[in-house]
Design an enzyme around this catalytic site. Structure first.
Site, PDB file in Angstrom:
ATOM      1  N   GLU A 129      23.213 -15.448 -24.722  1.00 15.72           N
ATOM      2  CA  GLU A 129      23.044 -14.920 -23.361  1.00 15.72           C
ATOM      3  C   GLU A 129      21.593 -14.489 -23.274  1.00 15.72           C
ATOM      4  O   GLU A 129      21.169 -13.525 -23.896  1.00 15.72           O
ATOM      5  CB  GLU A 129      24.012 -13.748 -23.147  1.00 15.72           C
ATOM      6  CG  GLU A 129      24.234 -13.441 -21.666  1.00 15.72           C
ATOM      7  CD  GLU A 129      23.153 -12.538 -21.109  1.00 15.72           C
ATOM      8  OE1 GLU A 129      22.154 -13.094 -20.571  1.00 15.72           O
ATOM      9  OE2 GLU A 129      23.275 -11.330 -21.205  1.00 15.72           O
ATOM     10  N   CYS A 185      20.340  -8.403 -17.496  1.00 18.52           N
ATOM     11  CA  CYS A 185      20.073  -9.833 -17.428  1.00 18.52           C
ATOM     12  C   CYS A 185      20.476 -10.471 -16.108  1.00 18.52           C
ATOM     13  O   CYS A 185      19.877 -11.445 -15.675  1.00 18.52           O
ATOM     14  CB  CYS A 185      20.761 -10.537 -18.588  1.00 18.52           C
ATOM     15  SG  CYS A 185      20.207  -9.957 -20.197  1.00 18.52           S
TER      16      CYS A 185
END
Length: 514
Positions: free
Chosen positions: A247, A281
């Site tokens: 990720e 993120c």
């Protein structure tokens, strides 16, 4: 002064760092890094402990996860205080991200793991199914290495750890050198919950410690962090032929349609861009607004941004905290200055908050931004609201997809069908309609990125099974002669050709079997 500064200590054969508070810029402790031998020893200990754990029924493993949930609730103030001391995030962000989302996810997985990991019966299709049956068994991989970033040092350790443990694995975590003690808390919590020794270990260390973990012989790596480091992790895992999930961040787009509730959308723009000081993120980093409502939207965002409170003196009322890491401050300042030089207008903020002692950057609103600016191409990871005017939704969609990232995004409209159809056309891992990016906070949703935002998916049944090997077991009913046995013959070959034509050629029987 760097948030973590290498220091020399007499008699130490390990790397040692001085940790500094981003709020006060004062020392808050030391980090003594695990070396290569420490990492190998931790993995060996984990592998031994996993043998008995992997044989337990899933519901027995779930009991430990449920105990850990209760301990997290009991120790939530301590967890939040540790996270705030290391990161400078505001109390509301610490509570929602590091406690609420953790407890919600762990409770969900503990409740559903038995069903998600149960042995499945699957029908064997076609003529083969007359003689055989099949079961799929979800077996633990063994030892899972988890590398945790600094922006969510507790949640991004607790969530994958719970899934991996429930799947029957042992876990070795490496926390960030910026926030090591926030991640280390998880080891203590599971010890208190009665998890057998060696099943969850947290290594304190820097990038070299993380590299040692990747190369330590674990059975899978779960990595959250930058694209550059993620690429190195992926290359190492590919060479070792072990699975990996990555990720790697994003540059999430927000599309504001002409029929959107502008009050709600303005709130979403600020929260999406500034929550956790912009350090998450799937934060909103590009906002495309249809020109017919552009001026109204900008005015609302500016008004709301000016009212945001910053600084520890506000206590629980603080809205936007410190920048967690001095290296990230450099990136934020560079992106803003590049945009300013290329014609962007700074309507709010645009500089450090000089009224604060620590690493504070003012919540910032920018307009007249374009895709030739770093701030609209590269991940900024800061409390910056970037707004671009577009002719219509089609232009917004084109610009949203004009990025090397694709983690999350959001669409704002009163027409939910239109919102859904726009959302499904955005080339990204997940999308929210009429809310900021929320998919990571919904345990039932698979989470992962497209393009440079990552490889694979975590969370939900997909993520939980990702810590397993799906082993198909084909069982013959054991009646009659083994059809695939020796000796071979020309007669058998010709018979097989005829049999295939009967089964699948365009004959009445073939059409029926199809």
């Amino acid at each position: 002064m760097s948030i973590y500064q290498p220091i020399e200590k007499a008699g130490e054969n390990r790397r040692v760092y001085q940790l500094t508070s981003p709020v006060t810029m004062e020392p808050i402790g030391e980090l003594v890094c695990a070396n290569t031998d420490d990492v190998k020893a931790a993995v060996a200990k984990a592998r031994e402990a996993q043998k008995a754990w992997g044989e337990l029924a899933v519901e027995e493993r779930a009991k430990t996860i449920k105990k850990a949930v209760q301990i997290i609730l009991k120790r939530q103030d301590e967890i939040c205080e540790t996270v705030i001391r290391e990161t400078g995030k505001v109390p509301a962000d610490a509570l929602s991200m590091e406690i609420f989302s953790v407890v919600d996810a762990m409770t969900y997985y503990a409740k559903h793991a038995k069903k998600f990991l149960a042995t499945e019966k699957r029908k064997v299709p076609g003529i083969v199914g007359l003689a055989k049956k099949m079961k799929i068994v979800y077996k633990p991989l063994g030892v899972v290495g988890v590398i945790v970033p600094w922006n969510g040092p507790f949640v991004l350790a607790a969530n994958p750890a719970a899934q991996a443990l429930l799947a029957g694995n042992a876990v070795v975590l490496k926390g960030s050198e910026v926030t090591p003690y926030s991640t280390k808390l998880l080891e203590d919590i599971y010890r208190e919950a009665g998890l057998p020794d060696g099943l969850l270990q947290v290594l304190m260390g820097d990038g070299q410690t993380g590299a040692d973990l990747v190369e330590s012989g674990v059975d899978k790596i779960s990595f959250t962090g930058s694209v550059n480091t993620g690429r190195k992790v992926a290359e190492s895992c590919a060479r070792q032929l072990i699975p990996v999930t990555l990720e790697l961040g994003g540059k999430d787009a927000m599309i504001v349609c002409a029929d959107a509730n502008l009050e709600r959308a303005a709130d979403g723009a600020l929260a999406g861009s500034c929550m956790n000081t912009g350090h998450y993120c799937c934060g909103t980093e590009r906002i495309y607004v249809v020109e017919s409502v552009y001026d109204q939207f900008v005015a609302k965002v500016v008004e709301k941004a000016k009212a945001l409170k910053q600084g520890p003196e506000h206590g629980g009322d603080e809205d936007v905290g410190a920048v967690f890491w001095d290296k990230q401050m450099t990136i934020i300042e560079s992106h803003v200055e590049d945009a300013r030089a290329k014609g962007a207008k700074i309507l709010v903020g645009g500089s450090r908050n000089t009224a604060q002692k620590g690493l504070y950057y003012l919540p910032t609103v920018m307009t007249d931004v374009t895709h030739d600016m770093d701030i609209m191409r590269d991940e900024t990871f800061g409390p910056i609201v970037c707004i671009q005017k577009v002719r219509d939704e089609n232009e917004a969609l084109r610009l949203a997809n004009e990025s090397e990232f694709g983690l999350n995004g959001n669409v704002w409209t009163a027409d939910l069908d239109k919102g859904f159809n726009l959302a499904r056309r955005i080339d990204t891992g997940g999308v929210s309609v009429n809310d900021m990016a929320m998919t990571y906070g919904v345990p039932a949703a698979p989470f992962g990125g497209r393009k440079h935002s990552g490889v694979g998916q975590v969370n939900s049944i997909t993520g939980l099974r990702g810590y397993c090997f799906a082993q198909p077991i084909l069982i013959d009913k054991g009646k009659g002669k083994l059809q695939s046995g020796y000796p071979y013959s020309s007669q058998n070959v010709e018979g097989m050709k005829k049999f295939m034509n009967i089964l699948w050629a365009k004959t009445p029987l073939g059409r029926w079997l199809a």
